[in-house]
Write a protein that holds these residues in place. Structure first.
Motif, PDB file in Angstrom:
ATOM      1  N   ILE A 127       0.844  -1.206   0.000  1.00 47.59           N
ATOM      2  CA  ILE A 127       0.000   0.000   0.000  1.00 47.59           C
ATOM      3  C   ILE A 127       0.877   1.252   0.000  1.00 47.59           C
ATOM      4  N   ALA A 128       1.878   1.271   0.876  1.00 45.71           N
ATOM      5  CA  ALA A 128       2.767   2.436   0.959  1.00 45.71           C
ATOM      6  C   ALA A 128       3.569   2.616  -0.336  1.00 45.71           C
ATOM      7  N   ALA A 129       4.086   1.516  -0.882  1.00 45.59           N
ATOM      8  CA  ALA A 129       4.852   1.607  -2.132  1.00 45.59           C
ATOM      9  C   ALA A 129       3.957   2.039  -3.282  1.00 45.59           C
ATOM     10  N   GLY A 130       2.732   1.530  -3.324  1.00 46.41           N
ATOM     11  CA  GLY A 130       1.808   1.912  -4.392  1.00 46.41           C
ATOM     12  C   GLY A 130       1.452   3.386  -4.345  1.00 46.41           C
ATOM     13  N   VAL A 131       1.257   3.918  -3.143  1.00 44.27           N
ATOM     14  CA  VAL A 131       0.960   5.345  -3.016  1.00 44.27           C
ATOM     15  C   VAL A 131       2.154   6.177  -3.461  1.00 44.27           C
ATOM     16  N   LEU A 132       3.352   5.781  -3.070  1.00 42.36           N
ATOM     17  CA  LEU A 132       4.554   6.500  -3.495  1.00 42.36           C
ATOM     18  C   LEU A 132       4.708   6.469  -5.012  1.00 42.36           C
ATOM     19  N   ILE A 133       4.476   5.318  -5.614  1.00 44.92           N
ATOM     20  CA  ILE A 133       4.600   5.189  -7.071  1.00 44.92           C
ATOM     21  C   ILE A 133       3.552   6.050  -7.780  1.00 44.92           C
ATOM     22  N   CYS A 134       2.328   6.030  -7.263  1.00 39.86           N
ATOM     23  CA  CYS A 134       1.274   6.834  -7.893  1.00 39.86           C
ATOM     24  C   CYS A 134       1.575   8.325  -7.794  1.00 39.86           C
ATOM     25  N   LEU A 135       2.106   8.760  -6.664  1.00 48.57           N
ATOM     26  CA  LEU A 135       2.460  10.173  -6.535  1.00 48.57           C
ATOM     27  C   LEU A 135       3.609  10.560  -7.457  1.00 48.57           C
ATOM     28  N   LEU A 136       4.546   9.650  -7.642  1.00 45.67           N
ATOM     29  CA  LEU A 136       5.683   9.922  -8.524  1.00 45.67           C
ATOM     30  C   LEU A 136       5.278   9.885  -9.990  1.00 45.67           C
ATOM     31  N   GLU A 137       4.385   8.974 -10.347  1.00 49.34           N
ATOM     32  CA  GLU A 137       4.061   8.765 -11.749  1.00 49.34           C
ATOM     33  C   GLU A 137       2.848   9.542 -12.244  1.00 49.34           C
ATOM     34  N   TYR A 138       2.096  10.176 -11.359  1.00 51.92           N
ATOM     35  CA  TYR A 138       0.896  10.871 -11.815  1.00 51.92           C
ATOM     36  C   TYR A 138       1.195  12.003 -12.796  1.00 51.92           C
ATOM     37  N   PRO A 139       2.193  12.848 -12.538  1.00 54.66           N
ATOM     38  CA  PRO A 139       2.473  13.892 -13.528  1.00 54.66           C
ATOM     39  C   PRO A 139       3.114  13.303 -14.788  1.00 54.66           C
ATOM     40  N   ARG A 140       2.502  13.543 -15.917  1.00 46.91           N
ATOM     41  CA  ARG A 140       3.074  13.095 -17.188  1.00 46.91           C
ATOM     42  C   ARG A 140       4.241  13.993 -17.567  1.00 46.91           C
ATOM     43  N   GLY A 141       5.192  13.407 -18.280  1.00 39.53           N
ATOM     44  CA  GLY A 141       6.293  14.193 -18.793  1.00 39.53           C
ATOM     45  C   GLY A 141       5.938  14.780 -20.146  1.00 39.53           C
ATOM     46  N   LYS A 142       6.618  15.845 -20.506  1.00 37.76           N
ATOM     47  CA  LYS A 142       6.373  16.499 -21.792  1.00 37.76           C
ATOM     48  C   LYS A 142       6.998  15.685 -22.911  1.00 37.76           C
ATOM     49  N   ARG A 143       6.271  15.530 -24.002  1.00 41.53           N
ATOM     50  CA  ARG A 143       6.798  14.800 -25.150  1.00 41.53           C
ATOM     51  C   ARG A 143       7.761  15.682 -25.929  1.00 41.53           C
ATOM     52  N   LYS A 144       8.670  15.043 -26.663  1.00 44.45           N
ATOM     53  CA  LYS A 144       9.624  15.810 -27.460  1.00 44.45           C
ATOM     54  C   LYS A 144       8.932  16.476 -28.637  1.00 44.45           C
ATOM     55  N   LYS A 145       8.057  15.721 -29.308  1.00 42.66           N
ATOM     56  CA  LYS A 145       7.312  16.259 -30.442  1.00 42.66           C
ATOM     57  C   LYS A 145       5.826  16.126 -30.157  1.00 42.66           C
ATOM     58  N   GLY A 146       5.071  17.038 -30.685  1.00 42.46           N
ATOM     59  CA  GLY A 146       3.631  16.970 -30.497  1.00 42.46           C
ATOM     60  C   GLY A 146       3.202  17.572 -29.170  1.00 42.46           C
ATOM     61  N   SER A 147       1.952  17.359 -28.867  1.00 42.28           N
ATOM     62  CA  SER A 147       1.412  17.913 -27.626  1.00 42.28           C
ATOM     63  C   SER A 147       1.182  16.793 -26.621  1.00 42.28           C
ATOM     64  N   THR A 148       1.183  17.149 -25.369  1.00 38.86           N
ATOM     65  CA  THR A 148       0.973  16.188 -24.292  1.00 38.86           C
ATOM     66  C   THR A 148      -0.274  16.597 -23.530  1.00 38.86           C
ATOM     67  N   MET A 149      -1.179  15.652 -23.371  1.00 38.73           N
ATOM     68  CA  MET A 149      -2.397  15.921 -22.605  1.00 38.73           C
ATOM     69  C   MET A 149      -2.070  15.838 -21.123  1.00 38.73           C
ATOM     70  N   GLU A 150      -2.335  16.902 -20.421  1.00 35.87           N
ATOM     71  CA  GLU A 150      -2.032  16.969 -18.989  1.00 35.87           C
ATOM     72  C   GLU A 150      -3.150  16.287 -18.205  1.00 35.87           C
TER      73      GLU A 150
END
Length: 192
Positions: A43-66
């Motif tokens: 549970i603790a690891a899953g919450v940490l992973i979700c908090l780390l992975e929730y923000p998407r990174g910007k793509r090099k080309k094209g647009s990124t849906m936030e």
């Protein structure tokens, strides 16, 4: 054909595996498994992973849906600097977080998904990708004089431009004088 940006796939995979780890941990803890403490860890690891992975990174080309509400977590993830930006670090972190969860049957699916995400992050790191935040674009204010147009002169419905005819001089004089208009088509009243 463009190159695949592996980090986008790894991000979705890791976010899903974090949610699966949380679910498996809840099942293991609530079900009072013999090794329930691995469920609590999941549970603790899953919450940490979700908090780390929730923000998407910007793509090099094209647009990124936030993602919804991503801007708040992006500032937190940016604070950790190279620890969260570098995909080698993320690959190792996800692999290490997945190991203890692999000792419990309820969390084995989340473990496998997290290992797959770790491999995809390693591939993204080898290809030279790194996490960059999605920054809001500054809105350009339109110039007031350039956007104001003249209002239409004739009322709707307006025919297409090709069909419109220019009013003749006689019609313009009659309209400006306020006099009666002459109907060019004769009207007959035939009652049958």
């Amino acid at each position: 054909m463009g190159q695949i940006e592996w980090a986008m796939w790894a991000n979705e995979q890791a976010l899903a595996s974090g949610l699966i780890l949380i679910t498996g941990g809840i099942v293991a803890t609530a079900g009072r498994f013999t090794q329930w403490y691995f469920g609590a860890y999941s549970i603790a690891a899953g919450v940490l992973i979700c908090l780390l992975e929730y923000p998407r990174g910007k793509r090099k080309k094209g647009s990124t849906m936030e993602r919804c509400g991503q801007k708040y977590l992006t500032t937190v993830v940016k604070l950790f600097g190279p620890l969260t930006r570098n995909y080698y670090v993320r690959a190792v972190l996800h692999f290490l977080l997945s190991v203890p969860a692999g000792f419990l049957l309820a969390t084995i699916l989340g473990t496998v998904c997290l290992v797959i995400a770790s491999v995809i992050y390693l591939l993204a790191a080898i290809r030279g990708e790194q996490w960059t935040p999605i920054e809001p674009k500054p809105k350009e204010r339109p110039q007031v004089g350039g956007t104001i147009k003249q209002p239409p002169t004739n009322p709707p419905p307006r025919p297409p431009v090709e069909v419109r005819k220019k009013p003749s001089v006689d019609e313009e004089e009659a309209a400006s004088a306020g006099g009666p208009q002459v109907n060019p088509i004769p009207v007959t009243d035939e009652v049958v």
